[in-house]
Every structure is written in structure tokens, then in C-alpha cells.
Design a protein around this motif. Structure first.
Motif, short mmCIF file in Angstrom:
data_model
loop_
_atom_site.label_atom_id
_atom_site.label_comp_id
_atom_site.label_asym_id
_atom_site.label_seq_id
_atom_site.Cartn_x
_atom_site.Cartn_y
_atom_site.Cartn_z
N LEU A 116 7.87 11.38 27.60
CA LEU A 116 8.48 11.79 26.34
C LEU A 116 9.31 10.65 25.76
CD1 LEU A 116 9.09 14.06 24.30
CD2 LEU A 116 11.05 14.69 25.74
N TYR A 117 10.04 9.95 26.63
CA TYR A 117 10.82 8.81 26.17
C TYR A 117 9.91 7.75 25.57
CZ TYR A 117 12.09 3.97 26.85
OH TYR A 117 12.20 2.62 26.68
N ASN A 118 8.78 7.46 26.25
CA ASN A 118 7.86 6.42 25.77
C ASN A 118 7.39 6.70 24.35
OD1 ASN A 118 7.92 4.84 28.06
ND2 ASN A 118 6.21 5.89 29.03
N ILE A 119 7.03 7.93 24.08
CA ILE A 119 6.49 8.25 22.76
C ILE A 119 7.62 8.32 21.73
CG2 ILE A 119 6.58 10.77 22.98
CD1 ILE A 119 3.76 8.69 21.37
N VAL A 120 8.78 8.87 22.12
CA VAL A 120 9.90 8.94 21.18
C VAL A 120 10.39 7.53 20.85
CG1 VAL A 120 12.30 9.67 20.89
CG2 VAL A 120 10.62 11.25 21.88
N ASP A 121 10.48 6.68 21.86
CA ASP A 121 10.88 5.29 21.65
C ASP A 121 9.91 4.59 20.70
OD1 ASP A 121 12.70 3.08 22.53
OD2 ASP A 121 10.80 2.20 23.18
N SER A 122 8.62 4.86 20.87
CA SER A 122 7.61 4.26 20.00
C SER A 122 7.74 4.76 18.57
CB SER A 122 6.20 4.56 20.54
OG SER A 122 6.03 4.00 21.81
N ILE A 123 8.06 6.04 18.42
CA ILE A 123 8.23 6.60 17.07
C ILE A 123 9.41 5.92 16.38
CG2 ILE A 123 8.87 8.67 15.78
CD1 ILE A 123 7.30 10.27 17.89
N PHE A 124 10.52 5.73 17.11
CA PHE A 124 11.67 5.03 16.54
C PHE A 124 11.29 3.61 16.11
CE2 PHE A 124 14.50 8.09 18.89
CZ PHE A 124 15.17 8.56 17.77
N ILE A 136 -5.10 -4.10 18.75
CA ILE A 136 -3.93 -4.09 19.63
C ILE A 136 -3.09 -2.84 19.39
CG2 ILE A 136 -1.75 -5.27 20.15
CD1 ILE A 136 -3.14 -7.91 19.68
N PHE A 137 -2.96 -2.44 18.15
CA PHE A 137 -2.18 -1.24 17.82
C PHE A 137 -2.78 -0.02 18.50
CE2 PHE A 137 -0.49 2.31 15.59
CZ PHE A 137 0.68 1.91 14.98
N VAL A 138 -4.10 0.16 18.43
CA VAL A 138 -4.76 1.33 19.00
C VAL A 138 -4.61 1.35 20.52
CG1 VAL A 138 -7.00 2.41 19.43
CG2 VAL A 138 -6.39 1.67 17.11
N LEU A 139 -4.82 0.20 21.17
CA LEU A 139 -4.71 0.16 22.62
C LEU A 139 -3.29 0.50 23.07
CD1 LEU A 139 -6.13 -0.47 25.31
CD2 LEU A 139 -5.32 -2.83 25.09
N SER A 140 -2.30 -0.05 22.39
CA SER A 140 -0.92 0.25 22.74
C SER A 140 -0.59 1.72 22.48
CB SER A 140 0.04 -0.64 21.95
OG SER A 140 1.38 -0.40 22.32
N ALA A 141 -1.09 2.25 21.36
CA ALA A 141 -0.87 3.67 21.06
C ALA A 141 -1.47 4.55 22.15
CB ALA A 141 -1.47 4.02 19.70
N TYR A 142 -2.66 4.16 22.62
CA TYR A 142 -3.30 4.92 23.70
C TYR A 142 -2.43 4.93 24.94
CZ TYR A 142 -6.07 5.74 27.84
OH TYR A 142 -6.49 6.19 29.06
N PHE A 143 -1.92 3.77 25.34
CA PHE A 143 -1.09 3.71 26.54
C PHE A 143 0.17 4.56 26.39
CE2 PHE A 143 -3.25 -0.41 27.69
CZ PHE A 143 -3.78 0.06 28.88
N LYS A 144 0.71 4.62 25.18
CA LYS A 144 1.91 5.42 24.97
C LYS A 144 1.62 6.91 25.13
CE LYS A 144 4.67 1.99 23.86
NZ LYS A 144 5.84 1.62 24.67
N VAL A 145 0.55 7.40 24.50
CA VAL A 145 0.31 8.84 24.50
C VAL A 145 -0.40 9.32 25.78
CG1 VAL A 145 0.30 8.97 21.99
CG2 VAL A 145 -1.85 8.59 23.19
N GLN A 146 -1.19 8.45 26.41
CA GLN A 146 -1.86 8.89 27.63
C GLN A 146 -0.87 9.09 28.77
OE1 GLN A 146 -2.57 7.00 30.70
NE2 GLN A 146 -1.29 5.26 30.10
N SER A 147 0.33 8.54 28.61
CA SER A 147 1.33 8.72 29.66
C SER A 147 1.69 10.19 29.85
CB SER A 147 2.59 7.90 29.34
OG SER A 147 3.20 8.33 28.14
N PHE A 148 1.52 11.01 28.80
CA PHE A 148 1.76 12.45 28.94
C PHE A 148 0.79 13.07 29.93
CE2 PHE A 148 4.11 12.17 24.91
CZ PHE A 148 5.19 12.98 25.21
#
Length: 488
Positions: A45-53, A304-316
Motif C-alpha cells: 500500500l505504501y509503494n502505490i501511495v508513494d508512487s501516486i504522490f 520504462i514507465f509501464v515496467l515500473s508501474a507494473y512493479f508497483k502494483v504487482q506488489s499487492f
């Protein structure tokens, strides 16, 4: 003779870790894994919230000339953090190497009833933490800038100067301030080896909550941009480390990190490194793979954006499984050390069932709502479309990945780190990278994403026979040690 055995048994029963040999496996795994799953979910949750910020940064007091639209600074800030993400993974890989190495060793020694060696290993691990931090602090001021510049082109960012500046700032601070992360993760795993999972859960929740709150204050209120994001991260890590340290100083535990009479012995270092080195290679390999994929993907505007986004959301999806393994690892290691084969087998079976259930849910979500997931991090339609396609394809690897993760951790628990390492290398390097290069050449960006399911499926098929062989061999060896009186 009888009195000596009885005394040892009484000593063993007084340890809280004794529950790993006597408590019903289902209840024990729930007790051990649930706190870790909760804490890992909070981390996700932190990873995705941090990314949103970060994705919504609109100005930076360190770079006022770059202030502009939300999209321009948001996407560039996200890419800046994404570029340095693999190097932050290397730091975490080092922390995990020490943490998992000492966790497995301590759990085995407690299973054998040897508390003294467990204490010495814990103390040695803390010394290793400080050595690694000193090396990282030196590297922070020497390798960061050339690393960052290798991945930036005018095709994938709006302002090259802004991204270089912010990426350098983030990574330098992260590496120089990494002691909090290293100590927290190692201390948590030492306590987990004794059966104490609550400290780890509370530590990670404290760190994540502090981080999220400070993200809001530093980025939204103070407008500190990427600097605010990394400052919040470091403060959160140090809060976690402080909580763990307090538990060692003010509470009685089965294992102590007191340095009274401590003498550094090579044997403990070697035993930690024996498991820890493959763990580091496996996790650092993930970082290396991400770096290579970023090199391939930088030719595509959204790559690069898509790969990083994947790593952020797949952590859930993956973080709960990693939490499950945090709970299962000391149970399996302990029962391997105690030669309780049926309890080990039952734990392993339960972990497989739960992991598969989690991955099935994850696969469904990534297949059904990928556009909604990508929309959280960007409003660019082309990037959302590319990301949705990538999510659907990569998620085909989730179910075979469940088997890979569980088997790799099981091998570590029975002291077979080399097979564990080879399996990890196979799924992350030997198959994944060649497949990515080939599919990129044949089909472009869309082809790259198919390398993930290809690598996961082939790795499981190839290594299952080796895993079965190692499992049988190690328990036969442990049985022989007990029969010959080599272990109590």
C-alpha cells in the motif's frame, strides 16, 4: 545421562520458539504468517501511495525552474524514481541477504537446541549490517550520476535536467541513509526465527504509516517534490529500526544481540553468507534484470514507465506471498533442524495452497481491470493502453510464479541454497532475458511482456525433479545425523 537429556528438554521448552515443534501446523502458520502478510500488504500500500504522490508532483523547492503542469512534472518525477528503483532493490537485496541468512541459521540452531550459536549468529549479522552500510555510503557519492544518465533520453522524459537532478538526489540519499533499512530488516528476521512475528509486523506498519503521512506533508504541503519523497522514506525506515532496537533492548527474547564478550568468528559469517549470498544474487538479479529491461525499453516512450508501474502494483499480489514465506521459513527451517519431516511437509503443502489462491485472485484482477489500475498512475491514454496490455500478459506468469517462490524458499530452509540460486537464475536470467531480447526483435514492445510467463513456466518444469531429489536427500542426511548422535 537421563538427567542431562531432561535438563536440555526443559531448557528447550522454556523457549518461545518451541511452539514450532508442538503447535498444530495450521494454527502455527496462521500465527506466524498473518502478521507478516499484513505488514507486507501495508508495504505494498505504501509503494502505490508513494508512487501516486510522486506522480502528482507539481513543483520542487530545489528546482523551481522546472515547475509546470501536473503531467509534465508528475510523469518525469515518476520516471526519475523508476530509473533508480533497481539500485534501491540492490540495497534491499543486501539487507535480505543478511536477514534471511541469519534467520535460517538461527531457526535451525534453535531446532537443534543450540541457543549459544543462535546468539553468536545474531551478533555477527549486526556487524555485517554496519559493514555493508559503510560500503553503500561510499558508493552513494561515486556511482550514482553515471548510472542515472545511462537511462535517460529525450524520448522518454520531458526535461532531462530535471530527471537527472531528482534521480541523483533520491538515490544518493537512499544509499547514504540505508542503515535504517539494513538494521530493521535484519533485526526483524532475527526475531522471526524465534517465532516472534508481531515485532516485524509492527515495525513495517510503523515505517509505512510514517512514510505515507510524511509524503503528504512534504510533497503536498511543503512542495518538496522528490526530495520530500526520499526524506519521508528514510525517516520511515529509521522509525522501523528504532522500534526493532527497542524490542531487543527492553524485552527478553530467545536470541540476544548483546555484544558483551563478542568475538567475530568466521564460521558464523560463512554460515550466514552460505544462505545469504544466493538470496542476494537472486534479489540483485531482479535488479539487474530490471536494469537490462530498462535499456531495452528506453527506446519506447512508455516502456520504462509501464515496467515500473507494473512493479508497483504487482506488489499487492506478491507482497502477501513474501509475507507468507516470512512466516513459513522459520517453521520449515526449525522443523528441518529438528528432523520433524511430517510437520515440515504439512507446512509446505499449506504454503502452496495459500500461494496459489493469492495468485489466482491476482491473475483475475490483472485480466479484468488493467485499465483502471494504470489510470491510478497516469492520465496519458497511450501509456494506459500499453500498460493494460502488459499487465494482462505478465499476469499469466502469476500461478507458475507461486510454485517458483515457494520452492526457492523451501530449498533455503533445508540448506540447499545452490539449487535455490540456480532456479532463481533460470527464471530471472537464463530464460527471461534471452526471451525478452528475442521477442522484442520479433514483436516489439508487446512481445517483451511475454518473456515473463515463458520464464516462469519453463523454470518450474525444469527444476521440479531437482527439488524433489534435494528434499529427500537432505532429510535422509538429517535423519542419519540424529541416529549417529551428531545432533541432540
Amino acid at each position: 545421562m537421563t538427567e542431562e537429556i531432561s535438563t536440555e528438554e526443559i531448557k528447550t521448552e522454556q523457549l518461545s520458539s518451541d511452539k514450532m515443534r508442538s503447535k498444530p501446523v495450521g494454527k502455527l502458520l496462521t500465527e506466524m504468517a498473518l502478521p507478516a502478510i499484513i505488514s507486507m500488504f501495508v508495504q505494498a500500500l505504501y509503494n502505490i501511495v508513494d508512487s501516486i504522490f510522486v506522480a502528482n508532483i507539481t513543483s520542487s523547492i530545489f528546482s523551481p525552474d522546472y515547475a509546470g503542469t501536473v503531467k509534465q512534472l508528475g510523469d518525469d518525477s515518476f520516471i526519475a524514481v523508476s530509473i533508480v528503483f533497481p539500485m534501491t532493490m540492490v540495497v534491499i537485496a543486501l539487507a535480505l541477504a543478511i536477514a534471511i541468512g541469519v534467520n535460517a541459521y538461527i531457526a535451525r540452531k534453535l531446532g537443534e537446541g543450540n541457543v549459544e550459536k543462535a546468539n553468536r549468529a545474531a551478533q555477527t549479522a549486526i556487524v555485517m549490517v554496519f559493514i555493508v552500510w559503510a560500503i553503500l555510503a561510499i558508493l552513494a557519492f561515486t556511482i550514482v550520476d553515471p548510472f542515472v544518465r545511462a537511462f535517460i533520453t529525450t524520448d522518454n522524459v520531458t526535461s532531462v535536467d530535471y530527471v537527472v537532478e531528482q534521480a541523483n538526489l533520491y538515490l544518493t540519499m537512499y544509499m547514504a541513509g540505508s542503515l535504517g533499512c539494513l538494521f530493521a530488516m535484519t533485526g526483524e528476521r532475527i526475531l522471526q526465527a524465534t517465532g516472534n512475528m508481531k515485532v516485524s509486523m509492527c515495525s513495517q506498519i510503523i515505517g509505512a504509516v510514517v512514510n505515507i503521512i510524511l509524503d503528504a506533508v512534504f510533497i503536498l504541503v511543503f512542495k518538496w517534490g522528490v526530495f520530500g519523497a526520499i526524506l519521508a522514506t528514510l525517516i520511515g525506515q529509521w522509525c522501523s529500526a528504532g522500534f526493532v532496537l527497542c524490542n531487543f533492548l527492553f524485552k527478553k527474547n530467545d536470541v540476544s544481540i548483546s555484544f558483551k564478550g563478542f568475538k567475530f568468528e568466521k564460521s558464523y559469517f560463512n554460515n550466514i553468507a552460505k544462505v545469504g549470498l544466493p538470496v542476494f544474487v537472486m534479489n540483485a538479479m531482479s535488479s539487474f534484470i530490471t536494469i537490462i529491461l530498462n535499456v531495452i525499453l528506453k527506446q519506447y516512450p512508455s516502456g520504462i514507465f509501464v515496467l515500473s508501474a507494473y512493479f508497483k502494483v504487482q506488489s499487492f499480489i506478491f507482497m502477501p506471498i513474501f509475507g507468507l514465506m516470512q512466516g513459513a521459513m522459520p517453521i520449515m527451517s526449525y522443523n528441518y533442524g529438528a528432523n520433524l519431516r511430517q510437520r515440515f511437509k504439512r507446512t509446505f503443502q499449506l504454503v502452496i495452497y495459500v500461494s496459489l489462491a493469492i495468485m489466482v485472485v491476482g491473475t483475475v484482477l490483472f485480466q479484468v481491470i488493467p485499465y483502471h489500475i494504470m489510470g491510478i498512475l497516469t492520465s496519458t491514454e497511450a501509456t494506459i493502453k500499453d500498460g493494460a496490455f502488459a499487465f494482462r500478459i505478465i499476469s499469466l506468469s502469476f500461478i507458475p510464479a507461486a510454485f517458483s517462490i515457494v520452492l526457492i524458499n523451501m530449498l533455503q530452509s533445508i540448506n540447499k541454497p545452490i539449487t535455490s540460486l540456480l532456479m532463481s537464475l533460470c527464471r530471472q536470467l537464463i530464460i527471461l532475458l534471452p526471451a525478452a531480447f528475442l521477442l522484442d526483435h520479433l514483436f516489439g514492445l508487446e512481445g517483451i511482456w511475454f518473456s515473463y510467463p515463458v520464464a516462469e513456466v519453463l523454470s518450474v518444469v525444469i527444476f521440479i525433479p531437482f527439488v524433489i531429489k534435494d528434499y529427500r536427500k537432505q532429510f535422509e542426511r538429517k535423519q542419519l545425523q540424529y541416529e549417529q548422535g551428531l545432533l541432540k
